[in-house]
Design a protein around this motif. Structure first.
Motif, mmCIF file in Angstrom:
data_model
loop_
_atom_site.group_PDB
_atom_site.id
_atom_site.type_symbol
_atom_site.label_atom_id
_atom_site.label_comp_id
_atom_site.label_asym_id
_atom_site.label_seq_id
_atom_site.Cartn_x
_atom_site.Cartn_y
_atom_site.Cartn_z
ATOM 1 N N GLU A 1 18.009 -11.930 8.937
ATOM 2 C CA GLU A 1 18.499 -10.624 9.742
ATOM 3 C C GLU A 1 17.473 -10.243 8.981
ATOM 4 O O GLU A 1 18.019 -8.418 10.100
ATOM 5 C CB GLU A 1 19.887 -10.480 9.073
ATOM 6 C CG GLU A 1 21.247 -11.379 8.964
ATOM 7 C CD GLU A 1 21.306 -12.932 8.742
ATOM 8 O OE1 GLU A 1 20.867 -13.113 8.047
ATOM 9 O OE2 GLU A 1 21.726 -13.208 9.973
ATOM 10 N N HIS A 2 16.956 -10.202 8.214
ATOM 11 C CA HIS A 2 15.532 -9.131 8.161
ATOM 12 C C HIS A 2 14.684 -9.317 7.387
ATOM 13 O O HIS A 2 13.461 -9.865 7.288
ATOM 14 C CB HIS A 2 15.890 -9.010 7.135
ATOM 15 C CG HIS A 2 17.431 -8.005 6.373
ATOM 16 N ND1 HIS A 2 18.818 -8.592 5.452
ATOM 17 C CD2 HIS A 2 17.220 -6.640 6.390
ATOM 18 C CE1 HIS A 2 19.536 -7.855 6.255
ATOM 19 N NE2 HIS A 2 18.801 -6.363 6.036
ATOM 20 N N PRO A 3 13.738 -9.826 10.029
ATOM 21 C CA PRO A 3 12.178 -10.569 9.954
ATOM 22 C C PRO A 3 11.304 -9.272 9.974
ATOM 23 O O PRO A 3 10.080 -10.069 9.486
ATOM 24 C CB PRO A 3 12.652 -11.132 11.492
ATOM 25 C CG PRO A 3 13.975 -10.141 11.733
ATOM 26 C CD PRO A 3 14.867 -9.799 11.200
ATOM 27 N N ALA A 4 11.841 -8.440 9.988
ATOM 28 C CA ALA A 4 10.717 -7.706 9.771
ATOM 29 C C ALA A 4 10.650 -6.107 9.110
ATOM 30 O O ALA A 4 11.989 -5.758 8.627
ATOM 31 C CB ALA A 4 10.202 -7.016 11.095
ATOM 32 N N LEU A 5 10.195 -6.399 7.637
ATOM 33 C CA LEU A 5 10.223 -4.754 6.680
ATOM 34 C C LEU A 5 9.670 -4.243 6.492
ATOM 35 O O LEU A 5 8.238 -4.638 6.260
ATOM 36 C CB LEU A 5 10.817 -5.705 5.611
ATOM 37 C CG LEU A 5 12.301 -6.520 5.553
ATOM 38 C CD1 LEU A 5 11.989 -7.315 4.338
ATOM 39 C CD2 LEU A 5 13.527 -5.749 5.240
ATOM 40 N N CYS A 6 10.073 -3.231 5.906
ATOM 41 C CA CYS A 6 8.460 -1.823 5.778
ATOM 42 C C CYS A 6 8.513 -2.199 4.169
ATOM 43 O O CYS A 6 8.869 -2.955 3.466
ATOM 44 C CB CYS A 6 8.925 -0.373 5.962
ATOM 45 S SG CYS A 6 10.748 -0.208 5.203
ATOM 46 N N LEU A 7 7.781 -1.532 3.499
ATOM 47 C CA LEU A 7 7.019 -1.302 1.946
ATOM 48 C C LEU A 7 8.247 -0.954 1.138
ATOM 49 O O LEU A 7 8.695 -2.127 0.254
ATOM 50 C CB LEU A 7 6.167 -0.943 1.788
ATOM 51 C CG LEU A 7 4.933 -1.283 -0.039
ATOM 52 C CD1 LEU A 7 4.863 -2.742 -0.171
ATOM 53 C CD2 LEU A 7 4.412 -0.907 -0.070
ATOM 54 N N LEU B 1 1.961 -13.204 4.402
ATOM 55 C CA LEU B 1 3.046 -11.425 5.769
ATOM 56 C C LEU B 1 1.615 -11.138 6.517
ATOM 57 O O LEU B 1 0.281 -11.505 6.400
ATOM 58 C CB LEU B 1 2.891 -10.949 4.673
ATOM 59 C CG LEU B 1 4.207 -11.234 3.603
ATOM 60 C CD1 LEU B 1 4.674 -9.780 2.349
ATOM 61 C CD2 LEU B 1 5.472 -11.890 4.242
ATOM 62 N N GLU B 2 2.267 -10.410 7.484
ATOM 63 C CA GLU B 2 1.447 -9.703 8.603
ATOM 64 C C GLU B 2 2.062 -8.008 8.649
ATOM 65 O O GLU B 2 3.196 -8.185 8.285
ATOM 66 C CB GLU B 2 1.218 -10.689 9.823
ATOM 67 C CG GLU B 2 0.549 -11.780 9.635
ATOM 68 C CD GLU B 2 1.004 -13.122 11.000
ATOM 69 O OE1 GLU B 2 1.501 -12.491 12.073
ATOM 70 O OE2 GLU B 2 0.461 -13.287 10.831
ATOM 71 N N ARG B 3 0.956 -7.455 8.637
ATOM 72 C CA ARG B 3 1.543 -5.939 8.963
ATOM 73 C C ARG B 3 1.410 -6.025 10.592
ATOM 74 O O ARG B 3 -0.728 -5.799 10.651
ATOM 75 C CB ARG B 3 0.300 -5.655 7.628
ATOM 76 C CG ARG B 3 1.132 -3.520 7.631
ATOM 77 C CD ARG B 3 -0.044 -3.422 6.493
ATOM 78 N NE ARG B 3 0.522 -1.599 6.536
ATOM 79 C CZ ARG B 3 0.127 -0.693 7.017
ATOM 80 N NH1 ARG B 3 -0.974 -1.603 7.392
ATOM 81 N NH2 ARG B 3 0.619 0.502 7.105
ATOM 82 N N ASP B 4 2.102 -4.899 10.947
ATOM 83 C CA ASP B 4 1.415 -4.350 11.948
ATOM 84 C C ASP B 4 1.275 -2.865 12.311
ATOM 85 O O ASP B 4 0.948 -2.376 10.706
ATOM 86 C CB ASP B 4 2.838 -4.173 13.529
ATOM 87 C CG ASP B 4 3.948 -3.594 12.471
ATOM 88 O OD1 ASP B 4 4.151 -2.368 12.001
ATOM 89 O OD2 ASP B 4 5.388 -3.348 13.847
ATOM 90 N N GLU B 5 0.981 -2.311 13.084
ATOM 91 C CA GLU B 5 -0.083 -0.894 13.159
ATOM 92 C C GLU B 5 1.172 -0.241 12.739
ATOM 93 O O GLU B 5 0.531 1.361 12.525
ATOM 94 C CB GLU B 5 -0.662 -0.635 14.938
ATOM 95 C CG GLU B 5 -1.361 -1.441 15.329
ATOM 96 C CD GLU B 5 -1.855 -1.016 16.751
ATOM 97 O OE1 GLU B 5 -1.276 -0.350 17.371
ATOM 98 O OE2 GLU B 5 -2.374 -1.865 17.391
ATOM 99 N N SER B 6 2.504 -0.525 12.632
ATOM 100 C CA SER B 6 3.328 0.930 12.031
ATOM 101 C C SER B 6 3.638 0.840 10.740
ATOM 102 O O SER B 6 4.795 1.369 9.997
ATOM 103 C CB SER B 6 5.152 0.968 12.738
ATOM 104 O OG SER B 6 5.618 -0.812 12.808
#
Length: 247
Positions: free
Chosen positions: A20-26, A53-58
């Motif tokens: 349910e939470h595959p992408a999260l901000c810090l 972990l991998e971080r995208d441009e946003s």
């Protein structure tokens, strides 16, 4: 409060991610992991540098490929899937219904493969999804072939109910498990959704112990259970033999 160790904090960061939470901000990672923003920033940085972990441009983080590479080494994960896939594909081609492979993890079943067609009945699963053992066909198979102590502990605990038909009574569940052992298959009808029926059979390892379960999920209406049982059994036995089981 007992201070958490560094490994515990690292694991709490990884546990912040789920289906349910595959992408999260810090900030979300910090909140879901129960860590201060400073600590979360430091741990996320270390995990990102390693590749977990991998971080995208946003600035949003997702699980990294390095972690997937490590997880692929699990013998009950990708390795089992590779052995089982030809037999699962045969079962799918014969039915064009949902075909699933699953293993047990504690009190839950974890799906390691899922094949489905456009016209197959909808199911609430995906690869990596978890459900309570008693509510699925594959889960009933895995629980029925567990040791008696584990079965009794599970039956004595809370049994979640998802539909009016879910087996949530301990006495009835014990009878169902006995029937699974007697017949060698589990027929799970309308347990999670009211429109689906599952037929599942055990997959055995070289020593004969049940290591996984394979199932087919079809619409409950007009389900041809006597026809499905032999098909699922053939697939399960094929996988078992490929794993080295000799009856």
């Amino acid at each position: 409060m007992i201070p958490r160790s560094a490994p515990d904090r690292l694991l709490s960061v990884l546990s912040a991610f789920d289906h349910e939470h595959p992408a999260l901000c810090l900030t979300d990672i910090s909140r879901r992991a129960g860590l201060t923003l400073t600590t979360a920033h430091r741990l996320v940085g270390a995990l990102t540098e390693w590749g977990a972990l991998e971080r995208d441009e946003s600035g949003v983080y997702q699980v990294g490929l390095r972690l997937w590479e490590v997880a692929a080494l699990a013998p009950r994960g990708l390795a089992l899937r590779q052995v089982a896939l030809p037999y699962l594909e045969d079962l799918y081609e014969a039915t064009h219904e949902n075909v699933q492979l699953a293993v047990r993890d504690g009190s839950e079943v974890v799906y390691t493969e899922w094949l489905s067609g456009r016209s197959a009945v909808g199911v609430h699963i995906r690869v990596g999804a978890r459900w309570p053992l008693h509510a699925t066909g594959v889960g009933l198979v895995l629980l029925a072939h567990g040791d008696p102590g584990t079965q009794e502990e599970y039956c004595s605990g809370p049994l979640a109910s998802f539909t009016p038909y879910t087996v949530s009574d301990p006495v009835r569940l014990r009878r169902v498990l006995a029937e699974v052992r007697r017949t060698g298959v589990a027929v799970s009808s309308r347990q999670i959704t009211e429109d689906a029926l599952s037929v599942a059979a055990p997959v055995r390892g070289p020593g004969g112990a049940v290591v996984a379960a394979v199932s087919i999920v079809v619409p409950h209406v007009d389900a041809q259970v006597p026809v499905l049982i032999p098909a699922v059994r053939v697939a399960a036995r094929g996988i078992s033999r490929a794993l080295g089981w000799r009856p």
